[in-house]
Design a protein around this motif. Structure first.
Motif, PDB file in Angstrom:
ATOM      1  N   TYR A  19      22.793 -26.278  38.638  1.00  0.00           N
ATOM      2  CA  TYR A  19      23.140 -27.187  37.538  1.00  0.00           C
ATOM      3  C   TYR A  19      22.168 -27.058  36.363  1.00  0.00           C
ATOM      4  N   HIS A  20      21.563 -25.899  36.222  1.00  0.00           N
ATOM      5  CA  HIS A  20      20.554 -25.733  35.172  1.00  0.00           C
ATOM      6  C   HIS A  20      21.142 -25.923  33.776  1.00  0.00           C
ATOM      7  N   GLY A  21      22.436 -25.710  33.613  1.00  0.00           N
ATOM      8  CA  GLY A  21      23.055 -25.889  32.302  1.00  0.00           C
ATOM      9  C   GLY A  21      23.546 -27.294  32.044  1.00  0.00           C
ATOM     10  N   ALA A  22      23.410 -28.169  33.020  1.00  0.00           N
ATOM     11  CA  ALA A  22      23.875 -29.551  32.870  1.00  0.00           C
ATOM     12  C   ALA A  22      22.778 -30.422  32.281  1.00  0.00           C
ATOM     13  N   SER A  23      23.108 -31.652  31.967  1.00  0.00           N
ATOM     14  CA  SER A  23      22.131 -32.578  31.402  1.00  0.00           C
ATOM     15  C   SER A  23      21.086 -32.953  32.446  1.00  0.00           C
ATOM     16  N   LYS A  24      19.965 -33.467  31.973  1.00  0.00           N
ATOM     17  CA  LYS A  24      18.916 -33.926  32.883  1.00  0.00           C
ATOM     18  C   LYS A  24      19.454 -35.024  33.782  1.00  0.00           C
ATOM     19  N   PHE A  25      20.261 -35.917  33.231  1.00  0.00           N
ATOM     20  CA  PHE A  25      20.847 -36.983  34.036  1.00  0.00           C
ATOM     21  C   PHE A  25      21.689 -36.397  35.170  1.00  0.00           C
TER      22      PHE A  25
END
Length: 223
Positions: A19-25
């Motif tokens: 999930y490296h491309g997803a938001s921090k949340f």
């Protein structure tokens, strides 16, 4: 053939990295669900004990972390996930790059349930109108070749049910998203699955929470 369940912290690191491309949340959410939600070790243990889940349909898949966990651990051969939230599906699609998985936006009140060896549905049924729940259970029973895994809310679980009802009703008021809260008794959930030829077992799955969550597992006898 039974398999060994995966090391959860190690598996979590591998899944969260996808999930490296997803938001921090979103990354924190996936990590938290895997490490603190009692449903995660339950389903991984069940998959390992069962020799793997084969092809999996995940209904109400959210960001797809359950399917990603099963695939990464070698406990599923393919995953198809459906969810109403386009943003969560976008996260799931990105995270699944290179894996035998597909995710799509769908309204489970109406959507066709993709056929699979195992159908998984967590915390979704109680948010649907009763007629929609019954319809979806029928479609799930028709789609699942071997197994159905439902994380359900037991409305007849004493003080836990009282706490859970209060929390869920408050959540509906705060979200203001039109969601309902109508948990069916466990016997009502199990009845159409039994009629379709599944044997039913129910296990507590509330872990450290005060909620009356249980895992209802429906399995067909091997031919």
């Amino acid at each position: 053939m039974a398999l060994l369940p995966p090391d959860l912290p190690g598996l979590t690191r591998k899944v969260v990295a996808r999930y490296h491309g997803a938001s921090k949340f979103s990354r924190h959410f996936v990590r938290g669900k895997m490490l603190t939600d009692p449903a995660t070790p339950f389903v991984l243990q069940l998959a390992a004990t069962s020799g793997g889940f084969g092809e999996v349909t995940d209904l109400g898949c959210g960001r797809g972390q359950i399917g990603m966990s099963l695939l990464t651990a070698g406990l599923a051969t393919r995953v198809q996930g459906l969810d109403l939230d386009p943003g969560k599906i976008t996260d799931a699609v990105r995270a699944a790059a290179g894996l035998p998985a597909g995710f799509g936006v769908a309204d489970l009140c109406q959507a066709e349930v993709p056929a699979a060896d195992t159908v998984v549905i967590f915390d979704v049924l109680l948010q649907l109108p009763v007629t929609a729940q019954r319809s979806l259970l029928g479609r799930i029973a028709a789609a699942a070749r071997h197994r159905i895994v439902i994380r359900a809310f037991d409305p007849d679980c004493g003080w836990r049910s009282g706490v859970g009802v209060a929390m869920e009703r408050l959540g509906c008021l705060l979200r203001r998203d039109g969601s309902s809260f109508q948990p069916l008794p466990l016997n009502d959930l199990a009845r159409p699955l039994r009629m379709a030829g599944f044997a039913i077992s129910v296990s507590p799955c509330w872990g450290w929470t005060p909620l009356p969550n249980v895992m209802l597992v429906a399995e067909r006898a091997a031919p």
